[in-house]
Motif scaffolding. Structure first.
Motif, PDB file in Angstrom:
ATOM      1  N   LEU A   1       8.444   8.787   1.840  1.00 53.35           N
ATOM      2  CA  LEU A   1       9.556   8.210   1.502  1.00 53.35           C
ATOM      3  C   LEU A   1      10.445   7.905   2.861  1.00 53.35           C
ATOM      4  CD1 LEU A   1      10.769   9.612  -1.781  1.00 53.35           C
ATOM      5  CD2 LEU A   1      10.097   7.553  -1.272  1.00 53.35           C
ATOM      6  N   LYS A   2      10.103   8.696   3.771  1.00 59.45           N
ATOM      7  CA  LYS A   2      10.742   8.812   5.028  1.00 59.45           C
ATOM      8  C   LYS A   2      10.147   7.453   5.920  1.00 59.45           C
ATOM      9  CE  LYS A   2      12.200  13.390   5.782  1.00 59.45           C
ATOM     10  NZ  LYS A   2      11.941  14.714   6.366  1.00 59.45           N
ATOM     11  N   GLN A   3       9.071   6.814   5.604  1.00 55.98           N
ATOM     12  CA  GLN A   3       8.426   5.765   6.242  1.00 55.98           C
ATOM     13  C   GLN A   3       9.023   4.405   5.627  1.00 55.98           C
ATOM     14  OE1 GLN A   3       4.257   5.598   5.657  1.00 55.98           O
ATOM     15  NE2 GLN A   3       4.045   7.526   6.598  1.00 55.98           N
ATOM     16  N   SER A   4       9.199   3.477   6.538  1.00 54.98           N
ATOM     17  CA  SER A   4       9.813   2.155   5.954  1.00 54.98           C
ATOM     18  C   SER A   4       9.000   1.485   5.162  1.00 54.98           C
ATOM     19  CB  SER A   4      10.337   1.504   7.336  1.00 54.98           C
ATOM     20  OG  SER A   4      10.815   0.268   6.877  1.00 54.98           O
ATOM     21  N   MET A   5       9.474   0.935   4.102  1.00 55.62           N
ATOM     22  CA  MET A   5       8.587  -0.021   3.213  1.00 55.62           C
ATOM     23  C   MET A   5       8.542  -1.564   3.636  1.00 55.62           C
ATOM     24  SD  MET A   5       7.955   1.760   0.354  1.00 55.62           S
ATOM     25  CE  MET A   5       8.434   3.231  -0.440  1.00 55.62           C
ATOM     26  N   ILE A   6       9.420  -1.825   4.839  1.00 58.69           N
ATOM     27  CA  ILE A   6       9.374  -3.128   5.402  1.00 58.69           C
ATOM     28  C   ILE A   6       8.138  -3.097   6.433  1.00 58.69           C
ATOM     29  CG2 ILE A   6      10.554  -4.699   6.845  1.00 58.69           C
ATOM     30  CD1 ILE A   6      13.220  -3.442   5.884  1.00 58.69           C
ATOM     31  N   VAL A   7       7.342  -3.973   6.262  1.00 55.24           N
ATOM     32  CA  VAL A   7       6.296  -4.368   7.114  1.00 55.24           C
ATOM     33  C   VAL A   7       6.983  -4.551   8.274  1.00 55.24           C
ATOM     34  CG1 VAL A   7       4.111  -5.945   7.640  1.00 55.24           C
ATOM     35  CG2 VAL A   7       4.878  -5.199   5.286  1.00 55.24           C
ATOM     36  N   ASN A   8       6.376  -3.937   9.511  1.00 56.21           N
ATOM     37  CA  ASN A   8       6.628  -4.029  11.016  1.00 56.21           C
ATOM     38  C   ASN A   8       5.528  -4.356  11.882  1.00 56.21           C
ATOM     39  OD1 ASN A   8       9.381  -3.709  10.616  1.00 56.21           O
ATOM     40  ND2 ASN A   8       9.110  -1.419  10.586  1.00 56.21           N
TER      41      ASN A   8
ATOM     42  N   LYS B   1       0.846  -1.116  -0.123  1.00 55.50           N
ATOM     43  CA  LYS B   1      -0.044  -0.116   0.178  1.00 55.50           C
ATOM     44  C   LYS B   1       0.935   1.327  -0.127  1.00 55.50           C
ATOM     45  CE  LYS B   1      -3.883  -2.292   2.343  1.00 55.50           C
ATOM     46  NZ  LYS B   1      -4.859  -2.302   3.478  1.00 55.50           N
ATOM     47  N   LEU B   2       1.893   1.283   0.758  1.00 57.95           N
ATOM     48  CA  LEU B   2       2.755   2.440   0.817  1.00 57.95           C
ATOM     49  C   LEU B   2       3.613   2.724  -0.539  1.00 57.95           C
ATOM     50  CD1 LEU B   2       4.045   4.566   2.589  1.00 57.95           C
ATOM     51  CD2 LEU B   2       5.929   3.145   3.144  1.00 57.95           C
ATOM     52  N   VAL B   3       3.978   1.463  -1.154  1.00 55.52           N
ATOM     53  CA  VAL B   3       4.677   1.657  -2.437  1.00 55.52           C
ATOM     54  C   VAL B   3       3.574   2.201  -3.515  1.00 55.52           C
ATOM     55  CG1 VAL B   3       5.595   0.207  -4.599  1.00 55.52           C
ATOM     56  CG2 VAL B   3       6.186  -0.373  -1.950  1.00 55.52           C
ATOM     57  N   THR B   4       2.295   1.738  -3.359  1.00 54.89           N
ATOM     58  CA  THR B   4       1.254   2.188  -4.253  1.00 54.89           C
ATOM     59  C   THR B   4       0.925   3.850  -4.101  1.00 54.89           C
ATOM     60  OG1 THR B   4       0.105   0.012  -4.492  1.00 54.89           O
ATOM     61  CG2 THR B   4      -1.193   2.079  -5.126  1.00 54.89           C
TER      62      THR B   4
END
Length: 115
Positions: free
Chosen positions: A65-72, A47-50
């Motif tokens: 872009l400051k948020q991490s794309m890795i699911v945590n 969802k973040l990539v989209t």
């Protein structure tokens, strides 16, 4: 000894290939092998990539872009970088180094086996 025949038969059974399939039909072997492994290593927030791809405003883009794309989150399956505070660049660098080391080891073992 028939070892190759048994090995090929086991692979055909594992991939679920039947005689009924057309000869031209494509079976995605690589996806069957790599999907379970990659889902355990890292999961990306799709969802973040989209959102990054669709955003028009530069300020919103920088914030995303400051948020991490890795699911945590704990509600998803566990993976290698879960609950770590490392950035995407660090996680990608670690995965790159490990994959290159594994590739090198496999190639060296292949050369040693063929000698």
């Amino acid at each position: 000894t028939g070892m190759l025949q048994h090995l090929a038969g086991g692979l055909v059974d594992a991939f679920g290939i039947t005689d009924d399939q057309e000869k031209g039909s494509s079976v995605d072997f690589l996806k069957v092998i790599t999907k379970p492994v990659t889902s355990r290593l890292v999961q990306v927030d799709k969802k973040l990539v989209t959102q990054v791809a669709e955003v028009q405003d530069d300020a919103k883009l920088q914030a995303l872009l400051k948020q991490s794309m890795i699911v945590n989150s704990q509600d998803k399956e566990n993976h290698l970088f879960m609950d770590t505070n490392m950035s995407d660049a660090v996680a990608g660098t670690i995965l790159l180094i490990v994959s290159l080391l594994l590739l090198t080891a496999c190639l060296v073992l292949l050369v040693k086996t063929l000698q």
